[in-house]
Design an enzyme around this catalytic site. Sequence first.
Site, PDB file in Angstrom:
ATOM      1  N   ARG A 120      16.361 -77.346  66.416  1.00 50.57           N
ATOM      2  CA  ARG A 120      15.661 -77.096  64.397  1.00 50.57           C
ATOM      3  C   ARG A 120      16.762 -77.091  64.004  1.00 50.57           C
ATOM      4  O   ARG A 120      17.668 -75.677  63.293  1.00 50.57           O
ATOM      5  CB  ARG A 120      15.689 -75.166  64.748  1.00 50.57           C
ATOM      6  N   GLN A 125      15.484 -81.856  60.957  1.00 50.34           N
ATOM      7  CA  GLN A 125      13.910 -81.927  60.619  1.00 50.34           C
ATOM      8  C   GLN A 125      13.124 -82.874  60.272  1.00 50.34           C
ATOM      9  O   GLN A 125      11.413 -82.583  60.916  1.00 50.34           O
ATOM     10  CB  GLN A 125      14.528 -81.135  58.905  1.00 50.34           C
ATOM     11  N   ASP A 128      11.161 -82.668  64.000  1.00 51.37           N
ATOM     12  CA  ASP A 128      10.664 -82.417  64.143  1.00 51.37           C
ATOM     13  C   ASP A 128       8.773 -82.343  64.640  1.00 51.37           C
ATOM     14  O   ASP A 128       8.357 -81.247  63.811  1.00 51.37           O
ATOM     15  CB  ASP A 128      10.753 -80.758  63.474  1.00 51.37           C
ATOM     16  N   SER A 131       7.160 -78.143  63.645  1.00 45.11           N
ATOM     17  CA  SER A 131       7.004 -78.114  62.671  1.00 45.11           C
ATOM     18  C   SER A 131       5.131 -78.755  62.136  1.00 45.11           C
ATOM     19  O   SER A 131       4.596 -78.275  61.380  1.00 45.11           O
ATOM     20  CB  SER A 131       8.451 -78.301  61.361  1.00 45.11           C
ATOM     21  N   TYR A 226      14.745 -68.676  66.520  1.00 45.83           N
ATOM     22  CA  TYR A 226      14.276 -67.925  67.413  1.00 45.83           C
ATOM     23  C   TYR A 226      13.834 -66.287  66.956  1.00 45.83           C
ATOM     24  O   TYR A 226      14.963 -65.456  67.425  1.00 45.83           O
ATOM     25  CB  TYR A 226      13.305 -67.817  68.726  1.00 45.83           C
TER      26      TYR A 226
END
Length: 376
Positions: A120, A125, A128, A131, A226
Amino acid sequence: MILGLLKEHGKENRVALLPEIVKTFTDMKVEVLVEKGAGENAFTPDGDYEAAGAKIGSRADVFKKSDVLLQIQPPADEDIQKIQKSQVWISAFNPLWDTDLVKTFLKDGVTTFSLDLIPRTTRAQAMDILSSMATVSGYLAVLEAASKLPTFFPMFMTAAGTIRPANVLILGAGVAGLQAIATSRKLGAQVQVFDVRSAVKEEVKSLGGKFVEVEGATEDKAAGGYAVEQTEEYKQKQQQAINDIAAKSNVVICTAQIPGKKAPLLLPAEAVERMKPGSVIIDLAASTGGNCELTKNDETVVNNGVSIIGQSNYPSQMPMDASKMFGKNVLNFMKLMITEEGALNLNFEDDIVKGTCITHSGEIYNERVKSLFENK
Ligand code: NAD
């Protein structure tokens, strides 16, 4: 190298690559071999793959000829033995949860990359998949709740009287939760939100949700953004607040998860008992036990007139855009391991490549998976 695209098994409608991404791979001098019918559940015929430069083959062909095998869902049991040591397997294997599968990979000495382990970080990004898929899930969860609810989401002032807006409670404000807030607000509902990470408070507010504060949450910077498990005292305070708000809500969207662990129980049976008949609970954490005590994975349970929908694979219900996003993430990831000549180069010096690798030559590469085995 040859990149083999497998057809998904079971109820999965997505496909890991759509033709537009296949075209980019072929432009990068990668040969793409697509299993016959791989895209049919995502409304994409074989001819579209051929037009993008791919070859179509049988499942046996794809397993035999590919250097890299690609699929979304973890393999069916009968497929695990088909992989050869020289091949690389890319999928979302969920290794923090399914450690038996990791043991099999170790024993067989195969190279596996799990896209749900993509770090992450800002650089990662665009790769991912969690996501991307959580965005689909958060959106569809709200649409399903709105369509099942016996009342409107928005407020209406009509000649036949005033309709009050729906009250939506969202548990967990990660990617799915934030999308659920945005979608609920667009449909005109009033939204309250719980999360143990105070960092999300501003984001919740900016989307028009009300962040419900419960003091005393445990946060751990080392957890990489997290959530971590909470103290008993905090859990009790949080429970009281959730129960009271749930009782006044028409919809509860559950999204709270802790990687590699059972989902936190946030909505006990007594909280559901206090909800109005006709209310709807959507539990996106269903596959890891659910946030609601009454959730059954892949089932709808009706308790005292309240529908509890345990759904952990909404992306399969929106296969075109979900596949489009998944494929773009795969492409961005695989760019890290393809040379200018279109050959495979597993560069373990790259933190994203290393961090996403579960097993290679009989060793575990991902640190979180490794620590699971060391702590056993
Ligand atoms: P997730 O699916 O792991 O969990 C969903 C949400 O549930 C999280 O916000 C979590 O804090 C919350 N939660 C867990 N236990 C809870 C409890 N007991 N009570 C209430 N809420 C609880 O989350 P996610 O969507 O995968 O996001 C996790 C983190 O990763 C976030 O910090 C997010 O901003 C970050 N992230 C970073 C990137 C990136 O930089 N590439 C991409 C996506 C997400």
